[in-house]
Write an enzyme that holds these catalytic residues in place. Sequence first.
Site, PDB file in Angstrom:
ATOM      1  N   PRO A 242      14.499  57.843  57.116  1.00 37.60           N
ATOM      2  CA  PRO A 242      14.207  59.139  57.621  1.00 37.60           C
ATOM      3  C   PRO A 242      15.246  60.285  56.842  1.00 37.60           C
ATOM      4  O   PRO A 242      16.225  60.245  57.129  1.00 37.60           O
ATOM      5  CB  PRO A 242      14.772  59.325  59.191  1.00 37.60           C
ATOM      6  CG  PRO A 242      15.160  58.027  59.623  1.00 37.60           C
ATOM      7  CD  PRO A 242      15.183  56.955  58.346  1.00 37.60           C
ATOM      8  N   GLU A 243      14.296  60.948  56.268  1.00 40.32           N
ATOM      9  CA  GLU A 243      14.807  62.196  55.414  1.00 40.32           C
ATOM     10  C   GLU A 243      14.101  63.322  56.188  1.00 40.32           C
ATOM     11  O   GLU A 243      13.562  63.156  57.233  1.00 40.32           O
ATOM     12  CB  GLU A 243      14.376  62.045  54.085  1.00 40.32           C
ATOM     13  CG  GLU A 243      14.929  60.997  52.975  1.00 40.32           C
ATOM     14  CD  GLU A 243      14.474  60.850  51.783  1.00 40.32           C
ATOM     15  OE1 GLU A 243      14.229  62.030  51.179  1.00 40.32           O
ATOM     16  OE2 GLU A 243      14.361  59.940  51.262  1.00 40.32           O
TER      17      GLU A 243
ATOM     18  N   LYS B  93      19.235  66.085  58.319  1.00 42.66           N
ATOM     19  CA  LYS B  93      18.550  64.876  58.909  1.00 42.66           C
ATOM     20  C   LYS B  93      19.035  64.398  60.348  1.00 42.66           C
ATOM     21  O   LYS B  93      18.608  63.199  60.677  1.00 42.66           O
ATOM     22  CB  LYS B  93      19.002  63.528  58.000  1.00 42.66           C
ATOM     23  CG  LYS B  93      18.348  63.792  56.253  1.00 42.66           C
ATOM     24  CD  LYS B  93      18.851  62.711  55.586  1.00 42.66           C
ATOM     25  CE  LYS B  93      18.822  62.927  54.243  1.00 42.66           C
ATOM     26  NZ  LYS B  93      19.398  62.004  53.245  1.00 42.66           N
TER      27      LYS B  93
ATOM     28  N   ARG C 245      22.739  53.982  43.786  1.00 42.22           N
ATOM     29  CA  ARG C 245      21.419  54.044  44.431  1.00 42.22           C
ATOM     30  C   ARG C 245      20.329  54.074  42.956  1.00 42.22           C
ATOM     31  O   ARG C 245      20.670  54.270  41.856  1.00 42.22           O
ATOM     32  CB  ARG C 245      21.084  55.197  45.457  1.00 42.22           C
ATOM     33  CG  ARG C 245      22.034  56.309  45.354  1.00 42.22           C
ATOM     34  CD  ARG C 245      22.295  56.838  46.652  1.00 42.22           C
ATOM     35  NE  ARG C 245      21.189  56.564  47.496  1.00 42.22           N
ATOM     36  CZ  ARG C 245      21.023  57.012  48.741  1.00 42.22           C
ATOM     37  NH1 ARG C 245      21.435  58.231  48.744  1.00 42.22           N
ATOM     38  NH2 ARG C 245      19.940  56.570  49.410  1.00 42.22           N
TER      39      ARG C 245
END
Length: 280
Positions: free
Chosen positions: A2-3, A58, A270
């Site tokens: 979830p962003e 967020k 990432r």
Amino acid sequence: MPELPEVETTVSELRSRIIGRKILKVWTDTKKLFKPDFLTFKKGATGQTIKEISRRGKNIILKLSSGKYILVHQKMTGSLLYGSEINPVRNAISNGVKNPYIHFILYLDKGILALSDLRKFAKVAFIPDLKAYPDYQKLGPEPLSREFTFGKFKEILKKSSGKIKKVLLDQNKIAGIGNIYSDEILFEARVSPLRETQKLKAKETKILYSAIKKILTKAIKAKGTSVSDYRRPSGEKGNFAKFLKVYRREGEPCPRKCGGKVQRLKFGGRSAHFCPRCQK
DNA sequence: TGCAGTGTTGCTTC
DNA sequence: CGAAGCAACACTGC
């Protein structure tokens, strides 16, 4: 996952269901999710009425009748689900899909609010004073707010060093952008994730600013992205995954048809996805 | 079968 | 001080 767009979807879809509802009971099987600890949370939440629900970055914020707050951060695999009851055998929400990952439930005077979280990274905090909560007050501006002007964006970039992708991901610079949307924003703006922030040209900065607003707005309209775990409160998936241009599309031809191929590259812990041919 | 990789954050180390 | 690495956890996919 979830962003910002996913959290925004969750909050707007929960609002009409949980505002004015009273918290009758709190349940968990994973006490480590709670800050400062489960007992404090339980005491602070039980018997309260939910007055407001909002989003900051967020984070999901519930304001209680006591004037104090509950803050939920879904981290990697969390989803807040709403249903009429829980089926204890399958651990499924009545009107949602089967879900064995529910670790926290608020029993309301009408319905239940449950947190599904496969990896148990989520954070559920009881916060007496939001303004004094450091994780909250350090957050950068909301990218879709009026406060986030082009001038403000330039100022943020001026004070930042390192690669542009890392700046976009930094919640204390701009709140709410994560790995999916940083890749999509950079593709839209034709800027490589590896570009040094200080070396961006004025024109690129301008395009990047518009791309942030454009991509996030489009993703909210589509109710977010469900790459794997994210679900809307009803259990439904978001629709933005099919609009993703580069995220998780390594090896595919550039959707802009520039002749390049989408590349994945690991940095800062990432992966970044981009087209090296048209993102400079 | 085994291991690299996964949306996030924050702590430790240098 | 900033930057980088890694841990938290459980599953998927190559």
